[in-house]
Design a protein around this motif. Sequence first.
Motif, mmCIF file in Angstrom:
data_model
loop_
_atom_site.group_PDB
_atom_site.id
_atom_site.type_symbol
_atom_site.label_atom_id
_atom_site.label_comp_id
_atom_site.label_asym_id
_atom_site.label_seq_id
_atom_site.Cartn_x
_atom_site.Cartn_y
_atom_site.Cartn_z
ATOM 1 N N ILE A 1 -11.058 1.212 7.781
ATOM 2 C CA ILE A 1 -11.751 -0.047 7.502
ATOM 3 C C ILE A 1 -12.957 0.198 6.593
ATOM 4 N N GLU A 2 -13.727 1.233 6.902
ATOM 5 C CA GLU A 2 -14.916 1.520 6.111
ATOM 6 C C GLU A 2 -14.560 1.836 4.659
ATOM 7 N N LEU A 3 -13.440 2.509 4.452
ATOM 8 C CA LEU A 3 -12.978 2.838 3.104
ATOM 9 C C LEU A 3 -12.713 1.568 2.299
ATOM 10 N N VAL B 1 -5.785 2.486 -4.617
ATOM 11 C CA VAL B 1 -4.861 1.350 -4.492
ATOM 12 C C VAL B 1 -5.649 0.076 -4.186
ATOM 13 N N HIS B 2 -6.612 0.161 -3.267
ATOM 14 C CA HIS B 2 -7.472 -1.004 -3.001
ATOM 15 C C HIS B 2 -8.140 -1.484 -4.295
ATOM 16 N N LEU C 1 0.842 -1.201 0.000
ATOM 17 C CA LEU C 1 0.000 0.000 0.000
ATOM 18 C C LEU C 1 0.873 1.246 0.000
ATOM 19 N N GLY C 2 1.755 1.366 1.008
ATOM 20 C CA GLY C 2 2.578 2.564 1.125
ATOM 21 C C GLY C 2 3.472 2.804 -0.080
ATOM 22 N N THR C 3 4.234 1.775 -0.474
ATOM 23 C CA THR C 3 5.143 1.985 -1.606
ATOM 24 C C THR C 3 4.381 2.095 -2.916
ATOM 25 N N GLY D 1 -6.997 -9.005 -9.113
ATOM 26 C CA GLY D 1 -7.405 -10.362 -8.753
ATOM 27 C C GLY D 1 -7.262 -10.721 -7.282
ATOM 28 N N ALA D 2 -7.007 -9.748 -6.423
ATOM 29 C CA ALA D 2 -6.844 -10.034 -4.996
ATOM 30 C C ALA D 2 -8.146 -10.549 -4.382
ATOM 31 N N ASP D 3 -8.022 -11.583 -3.554
ATOM 32 C CA ASP D 3 -9.156 -12.110 -2.785
ATOM 33 C C ASP D 3 -9.251 -11.448 -1.421
ATOM 34 N N CYS D 4 -8.271 -10.644 -1.075
ATOM 35 C CA CYS D 4 -8.255 -9.982 0.229
ATOM 36 C C CYS D 4 -7.452 -8.693 0.123
ATOM 37 N N ILE D 5 -8.043 -7.602 0.592
ATOM 38 C CA ILE D 5 -7.307 -6.337 0.670
ATOM 39 C C ILE D 5 -7.089 -5.986 2.141
ATOM 40 N N THR D 6 -5.920 -5.432 2.437
ATOM 41 C CA THR D 6 -5.586 -5.037 3.807
ATOM 42 C C THR D 6 -5.711 -3.523 3.942
#
Length: 311
Positions: free
Chosen positions: A93-95, A51-52, A20-22, A59-64
Amino acid sequence: MNPIEKILKKQKAVVIDGALGTELERKGYELNDPIWSAKFLMQNPMAIAQVHQDYLEAGADCITTASYQASFEGFMKKGLSKQEAKELLKNSIELAKKTRDNFVQNNTNKSRVKPLVAASIGPYGAFLADGSEFRGNYKVSEQELIDFHKERMQTILETNPDLLALETLPSFKEAKALCELLKDFPNAHAWLTFSAKDEKHINDGTPIKECAQWLDKQKQIIAIGINCTAPQYIASLISQIKEVSTKPIIVYPNAGGSYDAITKTWNTKEEISSYKAKAELWYEKGATLIGGCCQTTPTDIEQIAKWVRED
Protein backbone atom coordinates in the motif's frame (compact mmCIF):
# COMPACT_ATOMS: atom_id res chain seq x y z
CA MET A 1 -18.66 11.93 0.94
CA ASN A 2 -16.87 8.76 -0.16
CA PRO A 3 -13.84 9.09 -2.47
CA ILE A 4 -15.64 7.76 -5.54
CA GLU A 5 -18.49 10.28 -5.23
CA LYS A 6 -15.96 13.12 -5.07
CA ILE A 7 -14.52 12.19 -8.46
CA LEU A 8 -17.91 11.48 -10.05
CA LYS A 9 -19.00 15.02 -9.15
CA LYS A 10 -16.18 16.30 -11.34
CA GLN A 11 -16.23 13.91 -14.31
CA LYS A 12 -18.54 11.36 -15.90
CA ALA A 13 -16.54 8.26 -14.94
CA VAL A 14 -13.67 7.15 -12.73
CA VAL A 15 -10.80 5.66 -14.72
CA ILE A 16 -9.45 2.53 -12.99
CA ASP A 17 -6.00 1.18 -13.88
CA GLY A 18 -5.32 -2.02 -15.82
CA ALA A 19 -3.47 -5.28 -15.24
CA LEU A 20 -0.55 -5.46 -12.82
CA GLY A 21 0.64 -9.07 -13.04
CA THR A 22 0.38 -9.49 -16.80
CA GLU A 23 1.85 -6.02 -17.28
CA LEU A 24 4.91 -7.15 -15.31
CA GLU A 25 5.02 -10.20 -17.59
CA ARG A 26 4.81 -7.95 -20.65
CA LYS A 27 7.85 -6.12 -19.31
CA GLY A 28 9.75 -9.43 -19.21
CA TYR A 29 9.31 -10.54 -15.59
CA GLU A 30 8.54 -14.17 -14.62
CA LEU A 31 5.36 -14.68 -12.57
CA ASN A 32 5.07 -18.44 -12.23
CA ASP A 33 4.89 -18.39 -8.44
CA PRO A 34 2.23 -19.27 -5.83
CA ILE A 35 2.06 -15.62 -4.74
CA TRP A 36 2.12 -14.34 -8.35
CA SER A 37 2.81 -10.61 -8.66
CA ALA A 38 3.14 -10.26 -4.86
CA LYS A 39 6.59 -11.89 -5.11
CA PHE A 40 7.86 -8.57 -6.49
CA LEU A 41 7.12 -6.98 -3.13
CA MET A 42 9.95 -9.23 -1.94
CA GLN A 43 12.22 -9.17 -5.00
CA ASN A 44 11.74 -5.96 -6.96
CA PRO A 45 9.23 -3.45 -5.56
CA MET A 46 10.36 -0.79 -8.01
CA ALA A 47 9.03 -2.91 -10.87
CA ILE A 48 5.59 -2.61 -9.26
CA ALA A 49 6.06 1.12 -8.73
CA GLN A 50 6.86 1.53 -12.42
CA VAL A 51 3.59 -0.16 -13.43
CA HIS A 52 1.68 2.14 -11.05
CA GLN A 53 3.48 5.10 -12.61
CA ASP A 54 2.66 3.94 -16.14
CA TYR A 55 -1.06 3.83 -15.34
CA LEU A 56 -1.04 7.21 -13.65
CA GLU A 57 0.66 8.70 -16.71
CA ALA A 58 -1.93 6.96 -18.90
CA GLY A 59 -4.67 8.82 -17.03
CA ALA A 60 -5.86 6.46 -14.28
CA ASP A 61 -7.86 8.06 -11.46
CA CYS A 62 -7.27 5.02 -9.26
CA ILE A 63 -4.43 2.53 -8.94
CA THR A 64 -4.85 -0.84 -7.23
CA THR A 65 -2.11 -2.24 -5.03
CA ALA A 66 -0.02 -5.39 -5.47
CA SER A 67 -1.71 -7.07 -2.49
CA TYR A 68 -4.22 -9.18 -4.46
CA GLN A 69 -2.38 -12.45 -3.88
CA ALA A 70 -0.51 -11.27 -0.78
CA SER A 71 -1.48 -13.02 2.45
CA PHE A 72 0.14 -14.00 5.73
CA GLU A 73 -0.29 -17.66 4.81
CA GLY A 74 1.20 -17.20 1.34
CA PHE A 75 4.24 -15.25 2.50
CA MET A 76 4.90 -17.60 5.42
CA LYS A 77 4.85 -20.57 3.04
CA LYS A 78 7.73 -18.78 1.28
CA GLY A 79 9.70 -18.90 4.53
CA LEU A 80 8.98 -15.40 5.84
CA SER A 81 8.14 -14.67 9.46
CA LYS A 82 4.73 -13.31 10.35
CA GLN A 83 6.24 -9.89 11.01
CA GLU A 84 8.01 -9.91 7.63
CA ALA A 85 4.72 -10.86 5.96
CA LYS A 86 2.98 -7.98 7.73
CA GLU A 87 5.61 -5.50 6.57
CA LEU A 88 5.30 -6.67 2.95
CA LEU A 89 1.52 -6.28 3.06
CA LYS A 90 1.88 -2.76 4.37
CA ASN A 91 4.59 -2.01 1.83
CA SER A 92 2.27 -2.88 -1.04
CA ILE A 93 0.00 0.00 0.00
CA GLU A 94 2.77 2.43 0.93
CA LEU A 95 4.47 1.81 -2.42
CA ALA A 96 1.31 2.76 -4.33
CA LYS A 97 0.67 5.80 -2.11
CA LYS A 98 4.23 7.06 -2.53
CA THR A 99 4.08 6.60 -6.31
CA ARG A 100 0.74 8.44 -6.42
CA ASP A 101 1.97 11.28 -4.21
CA ASN A 102 5.12 11.78 -6.30
CA PHE A 103 2.98 11.80 -9.45
CA VAL A 104 0.64 14.44 -8.01
CA GLN A 105 3.56 16.59 -6.91
CA ASN A 106 5.16 16.51 -10.36
CA ASN A 107 2.00 16.65 -12.46
CA THR A 108 1.53 19.98 -14.22
CA ASN A 109 -2.11 19.34 -15.16
CA LYS A 110 -3.84 20.95 -12.18
CA SER A 111 -7.33 20.06 -13.47
CA ARG A 112 -6.56 16.40 -12.90
CA VAL A 113 -8.25 14.90 -9.83
CA LYS A 114 -5.99 13.42 -7.17
CA PRO A 115 -5.79 9.68 -8.02
CA LEU A 116 -6.99 7.18 -5.43
CA VAL A 117 -5.15 4.17 -4.05
CA ALA A 118 -7.40 1.11 -3.77
CA ALA A 119 -5.94 -1.62 -1.58
CA SER A 120 -6.55 -4.94 -3.31
CA ILE A 121 -7.93 -7.86 -1.32
CA GLY A 122 -8.21 -10.92 -3.51
CA PRO A 123 -10.34 -13.97 -2.72
CA TYR A 124 -9.41 -17.03 -0.71
CA GLY A 125 -9.02 -18.79 -4.06
CA ALA A 126 -6.09 -16.52 -4.95
CA PHE A 127 -4.20 -17.83 -1.90
CA LEU A 128 -4.87 -21.41 -3.06
CA ALA A 129 -3.11 -20.48 -6.32
CA ASP A 130 -4.95 -23.15 -8.29
CA GLY A 131 -7.36 -21.02 -10.31
CA SER A 132 -10.09 -21.26 -7.66
CA GLU A 133 -10.87 -17.56 -7.99
CA PHE A 134 -12.47 -18.51 -11.31
CA ARG A 135 -14.54 -21.36 -9.82
CA GLY A 136 -15.49 -20.45 -6.27
CA ASN A 137 -15.84 -24.07 -5.27
CA TYR A 138 -13.50 -24.07 -2.27
CA LYS A 139 -15.06 -25.96 0.60
CA VAL A 140 -14.80 -23.59 3.55
CA SER A 141 -17.42 -21.97 5.78
CA GLU A 142 -18.28 -18.28 5.91
CA GLN A 143 -16.61 -18.06 9.33
CA GLU A 144 -13.43 -19.65 7.97
CA LEU A 145 -13.40 -17.03 5.21
CA ILE A 146 -13.81 -14.26 7.78
CA ASP A 147 -10.93 -15.70 9.80
CA PHE A 148 -8.72 -15.92 6.70
CA HIS A 149 -9.29 -12.31 5.66
CA LYS A 150 -9.43 -10.60 9.06
CA GLU A 151 -5.79 -9.99 9.93
CA ARG A 152 -4.91 -9.12 6.35
CA MET A 153 -7.71 -6.54 6.15
CA GLN A 154 -6.72 -5.05 9.50
CA THR A 155 -3.07 -4.79 8.46
CA ILE A 156 -3.94 -3.17 5.15
CA LEU A 157 -6.29 -0.64 6.75
CA GLU A 158 -3.53 0.42 9.14
CA THR A 159 -1.85 2.02 6.10
CA ASN A 160 -4.92 4.22 5.37
CA PRO A 161 -5.58 3.50 1.69
CA ASP A 162 -8.34 5.57 0.11
CA LEU A 163 -10.54 2.50 -0.18
CA LEU A 164 -10.45 -1.28 -0.42
CA ALA A 165 -10.84 -3.26 -3.64
CA LEU A 166 -12.53 -6.54 -2.70
CA GLU A 167 -12.03 -8.10 -6.10
CA THR A 168 -12.34 -11.16 -8.34
CA LEU A 169 -14.71 -12.82 -5.87
CA PRO A 170 -16.13 -16.01 -7.40
CA SER A 171 -18.41 -16.74 -4.46
CA PHE A 172 -21.44 -14.98 -2.99
CA LYS A 173 -20.59 -16.61 0.35
CA GLU A 174 -17.20 -14.90 0.33
CA ALA A 175 -18.78 -11.55 -0.52
CA LYS A 176 -21.04 -11.91 2.51
CA ALA A 177 -18.08 -12.88 4.69
CA LEU A 178 -16.10 -9.81 3.62
CA CYS A 179 -19.07 -7.49 4.21
CA GLU A 180 -19.52 -8.96 7.68
CA LEU A 181 -15.82 -8.43 8.36
CA LEU A 182 -15.99 -4.81 7.14
CA LYS A 183 -18.32 -4.03 10.04
CA ASP A 184 -15.31 -4.39 12.34
CA PHE A 185 -13.79 -1.40 10.50
CA PRO A 186 -16.69 1.08 10.31
CA ASN A 187 -14.67 3.88 8.70
CA ALA A 188 -13.58 1.74 5.74
CA HIS A 189 -15.09 2.00 2.25
CA ALA A 190 -14.80 -0.71 -0.40
CA TRP A 191 -15.82 -1.61 -3.88
CA LEU A 192 -16.72 -5.24 -4.41
CA THR A 193 -16.35 -7.00 -7.73
CA PHE A 194 -17.10 -10.56 -8.77
CA SER A 195 -15.61 -12.79 -11.44
CA ALA A 196 -18.41 -14.05 -13.70
CA LYS A 197 -18.82 -17.08 -15.94
CA ASP A 198 -21.50 -15.77 -18.29
CA GLU A 199 -23.91 -12.87 -18.89
CA LYS A 200 -25.92 -13.42 -15.70
CA HIS A 201 -23.98 -15.50 -13.15
CA ILE A 202 -20.88 -15.13 -11.02
CA ASN A 203 -18.48 -18.06 -11.09
CA ASP A 204 -20.13 -20.06 -8.29
CA GLY A 205 -23.41 -19.96 -10.27
CA THR A 206 -25.22 -17.32 -8.20
CA PRO A 207 -27.15 -14.81 -10.33
CA ILE A 208 -25.36 -11.44 -10.30
CA LYS A 209 -28.74 -9.82 -9.73
CA GLU A 210 -29.14 -11.67 -6.44
CA CYS A 211 -25.66 -10.59 -5.34
CA ALA A 212 -26.20 -6.95 -6.31
CA GLN A 213 -29.59 -6.74 -4.61
CA TRP A 214 -28.03 -7.93 -1.34
CA LEU A 215 -24.97 -5.67 -1.68
CA ASP A 216 -27.14 -2.63 -2.37
CA LYS A 217 -28.04 -2.66 1.34
CA GLN A 218 -24.41 -2.80 2.53
CA LYS A 219 -23.49 0.75 3.52
CA GLN A 220 -19.70 0.31 3.37
CA ILE A 221 -19.80 -1.02 -0.19
CA ILE A 222 -19.58 2.08 -2.39
CA ALA A 223 -19.52 0.39 -5.80
CA ILE A 224 -20.58 -3.03 -7.11
CA GLY A 225 -19.40 -4.76 -10.24
CA ILE A 226 -17.34 -7.23 -12.22
CA ASN A 227 -13.67 -7.74 -12.91
CA CYS A 228 -11.40 -10.29 -14.59
CA THR A 229 -14.27 -11.48 -16.76
CA ALA A 230 -14.49 -11.76 -20.55
CA PRO A 231 -15.50 -8.44 -22.17
CA GLN A 232 -18.44 -9.95 -24.08
CA TYR A 233 -20.33 -10.57 -20.82
CA ILE A 234 -19.91 -7.13 -19.31
CA ALA A 235 -22.78 -5.16 -20.88
CA SER A 236 -25.36 -7.73 -19.79
CA LEU A 237 -23.91 -7.99 -16.28
CA ILE A 238 -24.08 -4.20 -15.90
CA SER A 239 -27.74 -4.26 -16.91
CA GLN A 240 -28.47 -6.99 -14.37
CA ILE A 241 -26.83 -5.01 -11.56
CA LYS A 242 -28.54 -1.75 -12.54
CA GLU A 243 -31.97 -3.36 -12.25
CA VAL A 244 -31.57 -3.94 -8.51
CA SER A 245 -28.97 -1.44 -7.23
CA THR A 246 -28.51 2.32 -7.14
CA LYS A 247 -24.81 2.12 -6.21
CA PRO A 248 -22.13 3.09 -8.74
CA ILE A 249 -21.24 0.17 -11.03
CA ILE A 250 -17.59 -0.73 -11.59
CA VAL A 251 -16.23 -2.91 -14.40
CA TYR A 252 -12.67 -3.83 -15.25
CA PRO A 253 -12.73 -6.96 -17.43
CA ASN A 254 -9.79 -8.96 -18.66
CA ALA A 255 -8.89 -9.04 -22.34
CA GLY A 256 -10.82 -12.25 -22.98
CA GLY A 257 -8.06 -14.84 -22.54
CA SER A 258 -8.08 -18.05 -20.49
CA TYR A 259 -6.02 -18.59 -17.34
CA ASP A 260 -3.67 -21.53 -16.84
CA ALA A 261 -3.44 -22.14 -13.07
CA ILE A 262 -0.41 -24.44 -13.48
CA THR A 263 1.85 -21.98 -15.30
CA LYS A 264 0.16 -18.88 -13.77
CA THR A 265 -0.16 -17.42 -17.24
CA TRP A 266 -2.92 -16.22 -19.56
CA ASN A 267 -3.40 -17.82 -22.95
CA THR A 268 -4.91 -16.33 -26.10
CA LYS A 269 -6.98 -13.19 -25.72
CA GLU A 270 -9.73 -11.46 -27.62
CA GLU A 271 -8.33 -8.60 -29.64
CA ILE A 272 -9.92 -5.38 -28.41
CA SER A 273 -9.36 -2.94 -31.25
CA SER A 274 -10.79 0.00 -29.30
CA TYR A 275 -11.06 0.01 -25.55
CA LYS A 276 -12.68 3.43 -25.91
CA ALA A 277 -15.62 1.91 -27.78
CA LYS A 278 -16.05 -0.75 -25.10
CA ALA A 279 -15.88 1.86 -22.34
CA GLU A 280 -18.52 3.98 -24.05
CA LEU A 281 -20.86 0.98 -24.28
CA TRP A 282 -20.35 0.04 -20.64
CA TYR A 283 -20.92 3.64 -19.61
CA GLU A 284 -24.16 3.78 -21.63
CA LYS A 285 -25.31 0.61 -19.85
CA GLY A 286 -24.66 2.23 -16.48
CA ALA A 287 -21.03 1.72 -15.38
CA THR A 288 -19.28 4.80 -13.98
CA LEU A 289 -16.00 3.21 -12.87
CA ILE A 290 -14.17 1.62 -15.80
CA GLY A 291 -10.75 0.02 -16.20
CA GLY A 292 -9.08 -3.23 -17.14
CA CYS A 293 -7.80 -6.44 -15.59
CA CYS A 294 -5.47 -9.21 -16.82
CA GLN A 295 -3.82 -8.60 -20.21
CA THR A 296 -5.01 -5.00 -20.46
CA THR A 297 -2.29 -2.35 -20.70
CA PRO A 298 -1.63 1.35 -20.08
CA THR A 299 -2.55 1.96 -23.72
CA ASP A 300 -6.06 0.61 -23.06
CA ILE A 301 -6.41 2.80 -19.97
CA GLU A 302 -5.18 5.82 -21.91
CA GLN A 303 -8.04 5.32 -24.38
CA ILE A 304 -10.58 5.34 -21.54
CA ALA A 305 -9.00 8.39 -19.90
CA LYS A 306 -9.00 10.43 -23.11
CA TRP A 307 -12.65 9.59 -23.68
CA VAL A 308 -13.63 10.52 -20.10
CA ARG A 309 -11.86 13.87 -20.34
CA GLU A 310 -12.66 14.76 -23.96
CA ASP A 311 -15.64 16.85 -22.80
